[in-house]
Design an enzyme around this catalytic site. Structure first.
Site, PDB file in Angstrom:
ATOM      1  N   ARG A  43      52.443  78.729 -57.345  1.00 22.72           N
ATOM      2  CA  ARG A  43      54.381  78.392 -57.138  1.00 22.72           C
ATOM      3  C   ARG A  43      54.444  79.722 -56.277  1.00 22.72           C
ATOM      4  NH1 ARG A  43      55.507  82.198 -62.464  1.00 22.72           N
ATOM      5  NH2 ARG A  43      53.968  83.403 -60.853  1.00 22.72           N
ATOM      6  N   LYS A 153      37.872  82.734 -67.803  1.00 21.96           N
ATOM      7  CA  LYS A 153      37.415  83.723 -69.010  1.00 21.96           C
ATOM      8  C   LYS A 153      39.354  84.381 -68.559  1.00 21.96           C
ATOM      9  CE  LYS A 153      36.685  88.322 -67.712  1.00 21.96           C
ATOM     10  NZ  LYS A 153      36.344  89.707 -67.783  1.00 21.96           N
ATOM     11  N   HIS A 183      31.262  83.889 -65.754  1.00 19.00           N
ATOM     12  CA  HIS A 183      30.283  84.769 -64.611  1.00 19.00           C
ATOM     13  C   HIS A 183      29.023  85.519 -64.781  1.00 19.00           C
ATOM     14  CE1 HIS A 183      32.896  88.345 -64.049  1.00 19.00           C
ATOM     15  NE2 HIS A 183      31.822  88.623 -63.683  1.00 19.00           N
ATOM     16  N   LYS A 187      24.760  84.618 -62.821  1.00 17.24           N
ATOM     17  CA  LYS A 187      23.610  86.243 -61.727  1.00 17.24           C
ATOM     18  C   LYS A 187      22.061  85.080 -62.198  1.00 17.24           C
ATOM     19  CE  LYS A 187      26.930  89.688 -62.904  1.00 17.24           C
ATOM     20  NZ  LYS A 187      27.543  90.539 -62.175  1.00 17.24           N
ATOM     21  N   GLU A 221      30.013 101.064 -66.074  1.00 10.16           N
ATOM     22  CA  GLU A 221      31.197 100.257 -64.677  1.00 10.16           C
ATOM     23  C   GLU A 221      31.298 102.281 -64.056  1.00 10.16           C
ATOM     24  OE1 GLU A 221      33.579  96.560 -64.953  1.00 10.16           O
ATOM     25  OE2 GLU A 221      34.016  97.724 -66.241  1.00 10.16           O
ATOM     26  N   ASP A 240      37.566  92.530 -73.423  1.00  5.30           N
ATOM     27  CA  ASP A 240      37.632  92.029 -72.122  1.00  5.30           C
ATOM     28  C   ASP A 240      35.617  91.845 -70.963  1.00  5.30           C
ATOM     29  OD1 ASP A 240      38.507  91.656 -69.196  1.00  5.30           O
ATOM     30  OD2 ASP A 240      37.597  93.796 -68.738  1.00  5.30           O
ATOM     31  N   HIS A 245      30.732  88.887 -72.206  1.00  6.19           N
ATOM     32  CA  HIS A 245      29.461  89.207 -70.771  1.00  6.19           C
ATOM     33  C   HIS A 245      28.237  89.902 -72.495  1.00  6.19           C
ATOM     34  CE1 HIS A 245      32.285  88.414 -67.707  1.00  6.19           C
ATOM     35  NE2 HIS A 245      33.038  89.436 -67.812  1.00  6.19           N
ATOM     36  N   LYS A 338      34.218 101.835 -68.979  1.00  7.58           N
ATOM     37  CA  LYS A 338      34.939 102.183 -67.290  1.00  7.58           C
ATOM     38  C   LYS A 338      34.813 104.022 -66.939  1.00  7.58           C
ATOM     39  CE  LYS A 338      38.032  98.556 -67.403  1.00  7.58           C
ATOM     40  NZ  LYS A 338      36.830  97.687 -66.659  1.00  7.58           N
TER      41      LYS A 338
END
Ligand code: NDP
Length: 481
Positions: A43, A153, A183, A187, A221, A240, A245, A338
């Site tokens: 947009r 996703k 994704h 891998k 992570e 998430d 995953h 995280k």
């Protein structure tokens, strides 16, 4: 790979710059790839030149020579500006003009790299147009161009919304035209799980309840949610990371050998795993939220845009149980967080001890328990711990590791998005998520999502998450089903 037009919705966004332009470029450099024809849609008040400049920046950032990046961008990229993502007239006009200019047959990929709130409107608009074009619907001629719909996703935010999204998709598109992205499946090391298991009889014969005590799947992570609160708060790691995953890694680890190594064979076995997995329970789920620590003064609730009473999980661990012949009684612990101590993705298969312990450990190790660690990132490879006699120490035992690292043997891997975009172009859906898989994965977690009875434990940044998560590994699996 047939010549086609690749329509990238969300071309002005982060994913396009970070992953999709570099992946499109690399796919188009492969032997036999047709000249690329990409329409970026947004947009934003961009034009062809703005889009090409953005792509050149993205490619040089990904170590592509600037001259080559510019040449590719100018020949490949056109921009179509829309008012909204359900008003797609300019997209179709640009695609038809490009097809006429280049003599293309009308094959198209539509890639939705957009916020999920826009998926239903965009999919419906695409479906209605494609029905008119005669590529989908009840009577599609054999020589009609092909159309493939790629959906980023997250696919829904719970079971009901995933079912509704599948309903909208299937109103227009057959399942074999739909490519749902996770994704992780692109891998190399994730695909290697299949080779590792089914090409090595030695491991496969020990891959069951008879020899395995438990399996731990970890995605740690070091990054945090600062700057992403608008997306992340209210979503959390359970949605998430775990639902998609880690659940993909779980089903690849637990599945039976497929009858054939194709999309149908592999997806069928993965779906069987999910179907035989019990619904996760709140007393086997541990949630956490990072506070300050390891040089970070701010915890999660201190980030801009995060409410001070936010319950969003930045860490989640869950123990799953399968009711099938291979895995009955073997817990699978999935955990992710995280701001953890290190970045690590690993599947640890913990084997049972021998029935009787004859030996003593030296140096405080845990004797006679073999652990196979499949490292998916970083330092991709595997290690197998095993026990040896400590020399000159009676029958003292110490644990050592056999290890293999990809990097020592092979060159760098292709990026996951490059693999996935190549597969879309070639019409191979093996590494994409089937409608039923998406729904079953939400079904497993439906009782623990948004469950305010589950405590959200604070944990220190730079550690391994809340202490409470340790009990999921240590406690024996519960009896009842
Ligand atoms: P962005 O937030 O960057 O959005 C992509 C584009 O969508 C924007 O450039 C914008 O384009 C348009 N857009 C943004 N907000 C809205 C809105 N509220 N309504 C309509 N259009 C909007 O997203 P990403 O590129 O980060 O992600 C795209 C998809 O990929 C998402 O589904 C995400 O979950 C997924 N994903 C992203 C990853 C990443 O690293 N970024 C990793 C894995 C998956 P414009 O204003 O020009 O229309």
């Amino acid at each position: 790979m047939d010549p086609h037009v690749f329509v990238l919705f969300g071309a002005t966004g982060d994913l396009a710059a970070l992953k999709l332009f570099p992946a499109l470029y690399r796919v188009s450099q492969r032997d036999g790839a047709p000249p690329p024809a990409v329409i970026g849609v947004g947009r934003s008040d961009w034009d062809d030149t703005t889009l090409q400049d953005a792509a050149v920046d993205a490619l040089t950032e990904a170590d592509v020579d600037e001259g080559e990046a510019r040449e590719w961008a100018e020949s490949a990229l056109r921009y179509a500006r829309v008012e909204a993502y359900d008003q797609l007239g300019p997209v179709f006009e640009t695609a038809e003009a490009l097809e006429a200019e280049r003599g293309l047959d009308g094959n198209r990929v539509y890639y939705l790299a957009l916020p999920p709130s826009t998926f239903p409107g965009t999919i419906t608009a695409l479906g209605e147009y494609e029905e008119d074009r005669g590529t989908v619907g009840e009577h599609v001629p054999d020589d009609a161009p092909w159309v493939r719909l790629v959906i980023e996703k997250p696919f829904g935010h719970d079971l009901a919304s995933a079912q509704e999204l599948n309903r909208i998709v299937h109103e227009h598109f057959p399942e074999n035209a739909v490519y749902r992205i996770d994704h992780f499946l692109g891998k190399e090391t994730v695909q290697n799980l299949l080779v590792f298991r089914f090409a090595n009889a030695f491991f496969e014969s020990a891959w069951s309840r008879r020899d395995v005590e438990r399996v731990e799947i970890t995605v740690a992570e070091t990054n945090d949610a600062a700057g992403r609160a608008g997306y992340f708060d209210g979503v959390g790691t359970m949605r998430d990371m775990i639902q998609n995953h880690l659940t993909q890694l779980f089903s690849l680890t637990a599945m039976e050998p497929p009858a054939r190594l194709d999309a149908e064979g592999i997806r069928r076995e993965k779906i069987k795993v999910l179907r035989s997995t019990r619904t996760a329970r709140s007393n086997e789920t541990v949630l956490g939220q990072y506070g300050p620590g390891a040089g970070h003064d701010e915890g999660y609730r201190d980030h801009e845009g995060v409410p001070e009473d936010s319950r969003t999980d930045t860490f989640a661990a869950v123990r799953l149980h399968l009711d099938n012949w291979r895995w009955q009684g073997v817990p699978f612990v999935l955990r992710t967080g995280k701001r953890m101590a290190e970045r690590l993705t690993e599947i640890a298969v913990v084997f049972r001890r021998p029935p009787i312990t004859l030996f003593q450990a030296s140096g405080g190790c845990d004797p006679e328990r073999n652990v196979l660690r499949l490292r998916l990132q970083p330092n991709e490879g595997f290690t197998l711990s095993f026990d040896v006699k400590t020399p000159g120490d009676g029958f003292g035992v110490s644990t050592r590791e056999l290890s293999f690292r990809y990097e020592d043997t092979f060159g760098p891997f292709p990026d996951a998005y490059e693999t996935l975009l190549r597969d879309v172009a070639e019409g191979d859906p093996t590494l994409f998520v089937h409608a039923e898989e998406a729904e079953e994965a939400w079904r497993i977690y439906h009782a623990v999502l948004d469950n305010t009875d589950i405590e959200v434990h604070p944990y220190e940044s730079g550690g391994w998450g809340p202490d409470a998560a340790g009990r999921l590994v240590e406690a024996p699996p519960p009896e009842e089903s």
